[in-house]
Scaffold this motif. Sequence first.
Motif, PDB file in Angstrom:
ATOM      1  N   LEU A  21     -12.051  11.466  11.216  1.00 23.82           N
ATOM      2  CA  LEU A  21     -11.034  11.921  10.308  1.00 23.82           C
ATOM      3  C   LEU A  21      -9.932  10.709  10.269  1.00 23.82           C
ATOM      4  O   LEU A  21      -9.375  10.376   9.278  1.00 23.82           O
ATOM      5  CB  LEU A  21     -10.218  13.189  10.825  1.00 23.82           C
ATOM      6  N   VAL A  22      -9.659  10.215  11.467  1.00 25.93           N
ATOM      7  CA  VAL A  22      -8.593   8.966  11.565  1.00 25.93           C
ATOM      8  C   VAL A  22      -9.175   7.800  10.497  1.00 25.93           C
ATOM      9  O   VAL A  22      -8.423   7.080   9.899  1.00 25.93           O
ATOM     10  CB  VAL A  22      -8.406   8.642  12.738  1.00 25.93           C
ATOM     11  N   ARG A  23     -10.719   7.508  10.879  1.00 22.87           N
ATOM     12  CA  ARG A  23     -11.025   6.477  10.209  1.00 22.87           C
ATOM     13  C   ARG A  23     -10.913   6.562   8.658  1.00 22.87           C
ATOM     14  O   ARG A  23     -10.697   5.722   8.222  1.00 22.87           O
ATOM     15  CB  ARG A  23     -12.393   6.296  10.531  1.00 22.87           C
ATOM     16  N   ALA A  24     -11.103   7.782   8.454  1.00 22.09           N
ATOM     17  CA  ALA A  24     -11.094   8.139   6.671  1.00 22.09           C
ATOM     18  C   ALA A  24      -9.585   7.947   6.132  1.00 22.09           C
ATOM     19  O   ALA A  24      -9.266   7.663   5.293  1.00 22.09           O
ATOM     20  CB  ALA A  24     -11.765   9.210   6.267  1.00 22.09           C
ATOM     21  N   ALA A  25      -8.649   8.777   6.964  1.00 21.21           N
ATOM     22  CA  ALA A  25      -7.218   8.587   6.789  1.00 21.21           C
ATOM     23  C   ALA A  25      -6.858   7.253   6.416  1.00 21.21           C
ATOM     24  O   ALA A  25      -5.855   6.851   5.753  1.00 21.21           O
ATOM     25  CB  ALA A  25      -6.428   9.267   7.639  1.00 21.21           C
ATOM     26  N   LYS A  26      -7.173   6.398   7.582  1.00 18.14           N
ATOM     27  CA  LYS A  26      -6.494   5.069   7.606  1.00 18.14           C
ATOM     28  C   LYS A  26      -7.236   4.304   6.245  1.00 18.14           C
ATOM     29  O   LYS A  26      -6.634   3.489   5.573  1.00 18.14           O
ATOM     30  CB  LYS A  26      -7.182   4.242   8.784  1.00 18.14           C
ATOM     31  N   ALA A  27      -8.542   4.301   5.813  1.00 18.62           N
ATOM     32  CA  ALA A  27      -9.135   3.747   4.822  1.00 18.62           C
ATOM     33  C   ALA A  27      -8.595   4.398   3.524  1.00 18.62           C
ATOM     34  O   ALA A  27      -8.300   3.263   2.803  1.00 18.62           O
ATOM     35  CB  ALA A  27     -10.538   4.193   4.867  1.00 18.62           C
ATOM     36  N   GLN A  28      -8.166   5.442   3.294  1.00 16.54           N
ATOM     37  CA  GLN A  28      -7.541   5.931   2.181  1.00 16.54           C
ATOM     38  C   GLN A  28      -6.240   5.615   1.888  1.00 16.54           C
ATOM     39  O   GLN A  28      -5.489   5.574   1.040  1.00 16.54           O
ATOM     40  CB  GLN A  28      -7.683   7.460   1.942  1.00 16.54           C
ATOM     41  N   GLY A  29      -5.363   5.187   3.144  1.00 13.48           N
ATOM     42  CA  GLY A  29      -3.931   5.062   3.134  1.00 13.48           C
ATOM     43  C   GLY A  29      -3.578   3.450   3.055  1.00 13.48           C
ATOM     44  O   GLY A  29      -2.546   3.181   3.103  1.00 13.48           O
ATOM     45  N   LEU A  30      -4.687   2.531   3.178  1.00 16.31           N
ATOM     46  CA  LEU A  30      -4.298   1.292   3.101  1.00 16.31           C
ATOM     47  C   LEU A  30      -3.616   0.883   1.458  1.00 16.31           C
ATOM     48  O   LEU A  30      -4.401   1.149   0.595  1.00 16.31           O
ATOM     49  CB  LEU A  30      -5.623   0.401   3.120  1.00 16.31           C
ATOM     50  N   GLN A  31      -2.612   0.298   1.602  1.00 12.64           N
ATOM     51  CA  GLN A  31      -1.882  -0.062   0.334  1.00 12.64           C
ATOM     52  C   GLN A  31      -1.249  -1.585   0.718  1.00 12.64           C
ATOM     53  O   GLN A  31      -0.721  -1.827   1.735  1.00 12.64           O
ATOM     54  CB  GLN A  31      -0.965   0.839   0.072  1.00 12.64           C
ATOM     55  N   PRO A  32      -1.018  -2.250  -0.339  1.00 13.39           N
ATOM     56  CA  PRO A  32      -0.650  -3.652  -0.143  1.00 13.39           C
ATOM     57  C   PRO A  32       0.886  -3.525   0.037  1.00 13.39           C
ATOM     58  O   PRO A  32       1.364  -2.477  -0.521  1.00 13.39           O
ATOM     59  CB  PRO A  32      -0.934  -4.271  -1.455  1.00 13.39           C
ATOM     60  N   GLY A  33       1.507  -4.355   0.852  1.00 13.41           N
ATOM     61  CA  GLY A  33       3.014  -4.382   1.069  1.00 13.41           C
ATOM     62  C   GLY A  33       3.415  -3.435   2.123  1.00 13.41           C
ATOM     63  O   GLY A  33       2.561  -2.485   2.557  1.00 13.41           O
ATOM     64  N   PRO A  34       4.664  -3.389   2.343  1.00  7.46           N
ATOM     65  CA  PRO A  34       5.240  -2.657   3.641  1.00  7.46           C
ATOM     66  C   PRO A  34       6.016  -1.488   3.124  1.00  7.46           C
ATOM     67  O   PRO A  34       6.664  -0.828   3.887  1.00  7.46           O
ATOM     68  CB  PRO A  34       6.171  -3.662   3.990  1.00  7.46           C
ATOM     69  N   LEU A  35       5.440  -0.932   1.970  1.00  7.48           N
ATOM     70  CA  LEU A  35       6.342   0.176   1.353  1.00  7.48           C
ATOM     71  C   LEU A  35       5.432   1.431   1.417  1.00  7.48           C
ATOM     72  O   LEU A  35       5.957   2.423   0.763  1.00  7.48           O
ATOM     73  CB  LEU A  35       6.583  -0.042  -0.106  1.00  7.48           C
ATOM     74  N   ALA A  36       4.822   1.571   2.494  1.00  6.12           N
ATOM     75  CA  ALA A  36       4.311   2.867   2.648  1.00  6.12           C
ATOM     76  C   ALA A  36       3.889   3.166   4.069  1.00  6.12           C
ATOM     77  O   ALA A  36       3.600   2.317   4.888  1.00  6.12           O
ATOM     78  CB  ALA A  36       2.893   3.107   1.969  1.00  6.12           C
ATOM     79  N   LEU A  37       3.826   4.485   4.352  1.00  4.46           N
ATOM     80  CA  LEU A  37       3.164   4.776   5.743  1.00  4.46           C
ATOM     81  C   LEU A  37       1.516   4.811   5.791  1.00  4.46           C
ATOM     82  O   LEU A  37       1.083   4.951   4.709  1.00  4.46           O
ATOM     83  CB  LEU A  37       3.669   6.323   6.280  1.00  4.46           C
ATOM     84  N   SER A  38       1.002   4.476   6.836  1.00  4.61           N
ATOM     85  CA  SER A  38      -0.311   4.501   7.015  1.00  4.61           C
ATOM     86  C   SER A  38      -0.822   4.827   8.492  1.00  4.61           C
ATOM     87  O   SER A  38       0.152   4.682   9.539  1.00  4.61           O
ATOM     88  CB  SER A  38      -0.949   3.393   6.330  1.00  4.61           C
ATOM     89  N   LEU A  39      -1.774   4.956   8.837  1.00  2.00           N
ATOM     90  CA  LEU A  39      -2.390   5.526  10.070  1.00  2.00           C
ATOM     91  C   LEU A  39      -2.689   3.783  10.831  1.00  2.00           C
ATOM     92  O   LEU A  39      -3.341   2.877   9.950  1.00  2.00           O
ATOM     93  CB  LEU A  39      -3.591   6.152  10.087  1.00  2.00           C
TER      94      LEU A  39
END
Length: 382
Positions: A21-39
Amino acid sequence: RLSPHVLGHSKAHVGRVVAELVRAAKAQGLQPGPLALSLRGDFVRIGSAYEQHKVRSPDCFDILVPLRLPPHLEPQPLSADGWGPRGAFVCGLRARAGWPRRYRPFADGFCVELQGRSHLSSGLVLRWFQGHLQRCLGAVRYRLQERCRISLSGCAGRPPTLHIVPCSDYVCCHISMAVRLIPAIPLGDALYLTALPPEGAQAPPVPEALWSLNASRQEQRLLSWLKEQAPATSCHLKCLQILKGLRDLRGQGLEEPFCSQWGRVLSSYVLKTALFSLLLRGPLDAWDERFLEERLEDLVLYLRDCLRKQVLMHFFLGNRSLPEAVVLPRFLKEAAPVNLLAAFDSLTLDLVAFQLLSTWIQAPQVIRMYSSPRYLRPVPVP
């Protein structure tokens, strides 16, 4: 005591599912730039199931899930300023002065105002975290369908819970498991900030800008050091288990509101803190299993004295008497000491002290009265 076989299988299964689950959540949360939360992509096992002092059933687990944050957020200890509940060390994560304008979208989505500055909101982070995990469940559920069925549930202000129901042909111990996934803000040196738990209907609301300090990794290091220094047959964890078990059994015979107060005052964290303090007072050889009853009585009497004096200090905050082998982060060394019993009035603490001593004196009767027969040893036939 729990079956090591069942608990071992449960921990291994939980680790595999949470890793997916953590691996999938990290992959889906990757966004360029410092303007979002991610795992961050890892997780930290904490709590009694991983420290060998769990009681009751082997089906509940706590796991920290570290997050990545934008830069320019700095921790601000607030315990000395009268913020938050008494008896807890609270901390804010505030934006540094001159926060760039391009961080405004992040501030609007995840921050609240406190003392005229933007602070990261624990409530907004919790809501984002649960929604993010929920969106990732589909892919993970498909990959794990041969092993188990999984679902996610949540309650406002609390971390989400992952429910795991193993398939009958995959795990020999067919028990359902509940895993509390706790979003955590890394401070470095294996220290984390987590959302403060709700205080209940009677307590005033706590500002969302406040976070609680989690020093679970330091506790695990201390337990590892104690395991190395104490006799191989040391009974210190067994004492903790027995006292937690007696607390739970006695609670079954108490009426509200005292039953809830009993459980809050003698929380597992308070019992563990008392055990740590007592262990470092005397020679560790005295904790050999031969002296189980004496050490258990010492722990009960030490707790009773703390309750009567209304003082039990947080074990790591500002503690200068720790063994040198247990290295504390500077953040903990410089923190103001916190009295874990400060939130309770003297009458409540006196009643708990009296009931605790009574429970110890009547321990055999308490066990007989409230225990399920399957937990009792069979009486030998004359």
